[in-house]
Design an enzyme around this catalytic site. Structure first.
Site, PDB file in Angstrom:
ATOM      1  N   SER A  38       0.868  -1.181   0.000  1.00  9.21           N
ATOM      2  CA  SER A  38       0.000   0.000   0.000  1.00  9.21           C
ATOM      3  C   SER A  38       0.898   1.222   0.000  1.00  9.21           C
ATOM      4  O   SER A  38       2.091   1.126   0.329  1.00  9.21           O
ATOM      5  CB  SER A  38      -0.836  -0.017   1.291  1.00  9.21           C
ATOM      6  OG  SER A  38      -1.453   1.234   1.522  1.00  9.21           O
ATOM      7  N   TYR A  65      -1.792  -1.248  10.460  1.00 12.82           N
ATOM      8  CA  TYR A  65      -1.817  -1.336   8.990  1.00 12.82           C
ATOM      9  C   TYR A  65      -0.503  -0.830   8.409  1.00 12.82           C
ATOM     10  O   TYR A  65       0.119  -1.481   7.556  1.00 12.82           O
ATOM     11  CB  TYR A  65      -3.004  -0.520   8.476  1.00 12.82           C
ATOM     12  CG  TYR A  65      -3.331  -0.710   7.012  1.00 12.82           C
ATOM     13  CD1 TYR A  65      -4.065  -1.808   6.578  1.00 12.82           C
ATOM     14  CD2 TYR A  65      -2.927   0.224   6.062  1.00 12.82           C
ATOM     15  CE1 TYR A  65      -4.380  -1.973   5.227  1.00 12.82           C
ATOM     16  CE2 TYR A  65      -3.237   0.074   4.718  1.00 12.82           C
ATOM     17  CZ  TYR A  65      -3.961  -1.035   4.302  1.00 12.82           C
ATOM     18  OH  TYR A  65      -4.269  -1.186   2.965  1.00 12.82           O
TER      19      TYR A  65
END
Ligand code: NAD
Length: 268
Positions: A150, A163
């Site tokens: 990401s 995350y």
């Protein structure tokens, strides 16, 4: 079964895409099937809908599509999934570590069980799948591992401790995998998407709309204008096309790379 895509670039290969019952994983699985790869689907969802998805993909592209319901936070289930891929489709040639979840809270409020789940699903699962798929790839001297990281593997956002840590870790794992396979026909790379309007991001849109008392459309625009200079969401189809390139022979010297597809997010 006749293979309508037998001339596809990935014809004869088997692709296992974790978390492919929705969103980005599904976009990637579709593009692989379109290129003639047989596909192992994985992820959660309604059993009937998954059966239909499996049948539709197989019919549309003339490839074999199987499904294995393994929880990526459970190493024993991951092991069973790799064995299933070996038994059903002769092993995993292309492994896409895509399954992922997210939770937003400041560190001091972050529930320990959420931290553990995010690290297990978004990071440790890629270690377990790679560990089990690599021996088969080494035997064939051909393989592709593509890790869905990401922009949060490269930069941070407040509230996303687990995350961000998992995605930074996934880029580290990608580099180590690439070095350990550098002289072989196996490549290990990562893709770093910006915002893609999947169920994972729809929740962020809903939360933003509720918090700021704005409409869903306004919340989408706000999310993009905060981070994504293009002002547009990246699509699963676009990410699928990038994954197909990374899986192709043309990308054999792309090793240990993190490919951004983020509308300019990390260029800022
Ligand atoms: P999504 O919620 O649409 O899909 C997630 C998939 O993972 C689903 O198929 C779900 O069933 C599966 N899954 C979740 N927990 C699982 C578990 N324990 N075991 C097996 N499968 C599980 O999400 P998405 O947006 O498509 O995200 C896919 C990946 O892309 C994630 O790793 C995510 O972090 C990453 N990513 C997403 C975005 C975005 O904007 N959507 C941006 C950057 C990176």
């Amino acid at each position: 079964m006749t293979n309508k895509s037998s001339s596809g670039n990935l014809s004869g290969k088997t692709a296992l895409v974790t978390g492919s019952t929705s969103g980005i994983g599904l976009g990637i699985a579709r593009r692989f099937a379109a290129e003639g790869a047989n596909v192992v689907l994985n992820g959660f969802g309604d059993a009937g809908a998954i059966d239909t998805l499996q049948a539709d993909l197989a019919k549309e592209f003339g490839v074999q599509v199987v499904y294995h319901n393994a929880d990526m936070s459970k190493p024993a289930e991951i092991e069973a999934m790799i064995k299933f891929a070996d038994d059903k489709l002769g092993g995993v040639d292309i492994l896409v570590n895509n399954a992922g979840i997210q939770f937003v809270a400041n560190i001091e409020d972050f529930p320990i069980e959420k931290w553990d789940a995010i690290i297990a699903i978004n990071l440790s699962s890629a270690f377990h799948t790679s560990r089990l798929a690599l021996p088969g790839m080494r035997k064939k001297n051909w393989g592709r591992i593509i890790n869905l990281a990401s922009t949060h593997g490269l930069v941070a956002s407040a509230g996303k401790a687990a995350y961000v840590a998992a995605k930074h870790g996934l880029l580290g794992l990608t580099k180590v995998g690439a070095l350990e396979t550098a002289t072989t026909g196996i490549t290990v790379n990562a893709i770093c998407p910006g915002f893609v309007l999947t169920p994972l991001v729809q929740k962020q849109v809903d939360d933003r709309a509720a918090k700021d008392g704005i409409s869903n459309d306004e919340a989408k625009k706000a999310l993009l204008s905060d981070k994504q200079p293009s002002g547009e969401f990246v699509t699963p189809e676009e990410l699928g096309a990038l994954a197909v390139f990374l899986a192709s022979d043309a990308a054999r010297q792309v090793r240990g790379a993190a490919w951004n597809m983020d509308g300019g997010w990390v260029a800022q």
